[in-house]
Motif scaffolding. Sequence first.
Motif, mmCIF file in Angstrom:
data_model
loop_
_atom_site.group_PDB
_atom_site.id
_atom_site.type_symbol
_atom_site.label_atom_id
_atom_site.label_comp_id
_atom_site.label_asym_id
_atom_site.label_seq_id
_atom_site.Cartn_x
_atom_site.Cartn_y
_atom_site.Cartn_z
ATOM 1 N N ILE A 9 42.422 -32.847 -24.274
ATOM 2 C CA ILE A 9 42.001 -34.210 -23.937
ATOM 3 C C ILE A 9 42.662 -35.157 -24.925
ATOM 4 N N ALA A 10 43.683 -35.874 -24.473
ATOM 5 C CA ALA A 10 44.367 -36.851 -25.319
ATOM 6 C C ALA A 10 43.577 -38.156 -25.270
ATOM 7 N N GLY A 11 43.068 -38.581 -26.420
ATOM 8 C CA GLY A 11 42.237 -39.782 -26.460
ATOM 9 C C GLY A 11 40.769 -39.479 -26.301
ATOM 10 N N HIS A 12 40.306 -38.401 -26.929
ATOM 11 C CA HIS A 12 38.940 -37.903 -26.679
ATOM 12 C C HIS A 12 37.845 -38.779 -27.263
ATOM 13 N N ARG A 13 38.184 -39.724 -28.121
ATOM 14 C CA ARG A 13 37.148 -40.570 -28.726
ATOM 15 C C ARG A 13 36.992 -41.921 -28.031
ATOM 16 N N GLY A 14 37.834 -42.194 -27.062
ATOM 17 C CA GLY A 14 37.766 -43.461 -26.358
ATOM 18 C C GLY A 14 36.758 -43.467 -25.228
ATOM 19 N N LEU A 15 36.700 -44.560 -24.529
ATOM 20 C CA LEU A 15 35.777 -44.728 -23.403
ATOM 21 C C LEU A 15 35.975 -43.626 -22.364
ATOM 22 N N VAL A 16 37.216 -43.414 -21.937
ATOM 23 C CA VAL A 16 37.498 -42.425 -20.893
ATOM 24 C C VAL A 16 37.511 -41.012 -21.461
ATOM 25 N N GLY A 17 38.232 -40.814 -22.563
ATOM 26 C CA GLY A 17 38.359 -39.477 -23.133
ATOM 27 C C GLY A 17 37.040 -38.861 -23.525
ATOM 28 N N SER A 18 36.150 -39.651 -24.106
ATOM 29 C CA SER A 18 34.844 -39.118 -24.507
ATOM 30 C C SER A 18 34.015 -38.744 -23.282
ATOM 31 N N ALA A 19 34.156 -39.516 -22.204
ATOM 32 C CA ALA A 19 33.438 -39.192 -20.962
ATOM 33 C C ALA A 19 33.979 -37.897 -20.353
ATOM 34 N N ILE A 20 35.298 -37.713 -20.407
ATOM 35 C CA ILE A 20 35.895 -36.467 -19.907
ATOM 36 C C ILE A 20 35.370 -35.287 -20.705
ATOM 37 N N LYS A 21 35.345 -35.425 -22.027
ATOM 38 C CA LYS A 21 34.875 -34.347 -22.897
ATOM 39 C C LYS A 21 33.430 -33.972 -22.561
ATOM 40 N N ARG A 22 32.571 -34.967 -22.407
ATOM 41 C CA ARG A 22 31.168 -34.688 -22.086
ATOM 42 C C ARG A 22 31.034 -34.023 -20.724
ATOM 43 N N LYS A 23 31.810 -34.481 -19.752
ATOM 44 C CA LYS A 23 31.724 -33.927 -18.400
ATOM 45 C C LYS A 23 32.201 -32.479 -18.372
ATOM 46 N N LEU A 24 33.292 -32.178 -19.068
ATOM 47 C CA LEU A 24 33.792 -30.808 -19.113
ATOM 48 C C LEU A 24 32.775 -29.878 -19.770
ATOM 49 N N GLU A 25 32.192 -30.328 -20.874
ATOM 50 C CA GLU A 25 31.192 -29.517 -21.568
ATOM 51 C C GLU A 25 29.966 -29.307 -20.683
ATOM 52 N N GLU A 26 29.572 -30.346 -19.972
ATOM 53 C CA GLU A 26 28.422 -30.259 -19.062
ATOM 54 C C GLU A 26 28.664 -29.219 -17.975
ATOM 55 N N LYS A 27 29.909 -29.106 -17.502
ATOM 56 C CA LYS A 27 30.253 -28.180 -16.426
ATOM 57 C C LYS A 27 30.562 -26.772 -16.928
ATOM 58 N N GLY A 28 30.530 -26.556 -18.240
ATOM 59 C CA GLY A 28 30.722 -25.215 -18.774
ATOM 60 C C GLY A 28 32.101 -24.892 -19.296
ATOM 61 N N TYR A 29 32.997 -25.876 -19.309
ATOM 62 C CA TYR A 29 34.320 -25.648 -19.898
ATOM 63 C C TYR A 29 34.170 -25.678 -21.421
ATOM 64 N N TRP A 30 34.667 -24.667 -22.084
ATOM 65 C CA TRP A 30 34.401 -24.556 -23.522
ATOM 66 C C TRP A 30 35.661 -24.511 -24.396
ATOM 67 N N ASN A 31 36.808 -24.219 -23.788
ATOM 68 C CA ASN A 31 38.032 -24.064 -24.580
ATOM 69 C C ASN A 31 38.789 -25.391 -24.637
ATOM 70 N N LEU A 32 38.167 -26.371 -25.272
ATOM 71 C CA LEU A 32 38.719 -27.727 -25.320
ATOM 72 C C LEU A 32 39.418 -27.971 -26.651
ATOM 73 N N VAL A 33 40.563 -28.651 -26.597
ATOM 74 C CA VAL A 33 41.271 -29.022 -27.823
ATOM 75 C C VAL A 33 41.507 -30.523 -27.818
ATOM 76 N N TYR A 34 41.461 -31.099 -29.001
ATOM 77 C CA TYR A 34 41.682 -32.535 -29.152
ATOM 78 C C TYR A 34 41.951 -32.832 -30.616
ATOM 79 N N ARG A 35 42.534 -33.994 -30.855
ATOM 80 C CA ARG A 35 42.834 -34.431 -32.206
ATOM 81 C C ARG A 35 42.564 -35.930 -32.312
ATOM 82 N N THR A 36 42.155 -36.378 -33.487
ATOM 83 C CA THR A 36 42.040 -37.813 -33.730
ATOM 84 C C THR A 36 43.443 -38.382 -33.916
#
Length: 321
Positions: A9-36
Amino acid sequence: MELDSKIYIAGHRGLVGSAIKRKLEEKGYWNLVYRTSQELDLTRREEVDEFFQKEKPDYVFLAAARVGGIIANNEFPADFIRDNLMIQTNVIDASHQFGVKKLLFLGSTCVYPKYAPQPMREESLLTGLLEPTNEPYAIAKIAGIKMCEAYNKQYGTDFISVMPTNLYGPYDNYDLHSSHVLPALIRKFHEAKVKGDEAVVVWGTGEPRREFLYSEDLADALLFLMNNYKSSELINIGTGKDMPISMLAEKVKETVGYNGKIVFDTKKPDGTPRKLVDVSRLRSMGWKAPTSLSEGLALAYNWFLENEADATLMANKRRGI
């Protein structure tokens, strides 16, 4: 995508990226990578290549971008076109070079002509002049769309481009100098309520019409498209409903509980007269935004209240304060 697929997830701390991260985690995806941005500068090609070579993600959500409202776009046009072109070029090309299975590129409805027929269909791209106040940003996004299309044609990649309408939600930018209209209104009305101001000044005539999509709904649509859409043709994401800025201001005023007046500064620019997207392509696939604007505004304002100090800190950092 499999639940154990490695997803960047490129941009995981922004409005869209953080929402993507939460949605993926909610759906059970666990192998997520991101960087500030401090850990990985996406404008520097050597850093991007090193990251992709090390992590080798299977899927990429490209939500990282320099974004802002009319003021920021007017004052920093070179920054907007330069940074976005560099981020997109580096991430898209690295995704090809290092074997990413699928990439989703986040565009923006500002890519459509200023006077595009409403609602704006995907076919309207490049059929007219852009809105001057955000032309550099829009040109960068158009380049990203065409880059994905070109890579698919030449290299057989699976890179898709989506055009979300105006967004709002948790982790939005509430800096009055650089934010978009909805978070700016939330902050203006909140501060006026706290200070007891008699009136809130809103830029423009209040006549332009805008469509708004809750960021959590966007994340749901992005996950749906990553799993179900394969085409070089861009696809709109929105609610299919819009309203005048004057009505939006009234809704934000009501949500915040402000009792003063609204004054429109007609000497300030309005921007594009109307921005409503045609969502028939996405709806034909079976997806529709579940959150109403009233529900979303309440959720967004509650988040702002709970995170006001952090929101102010993030805004000050953007301005170098």
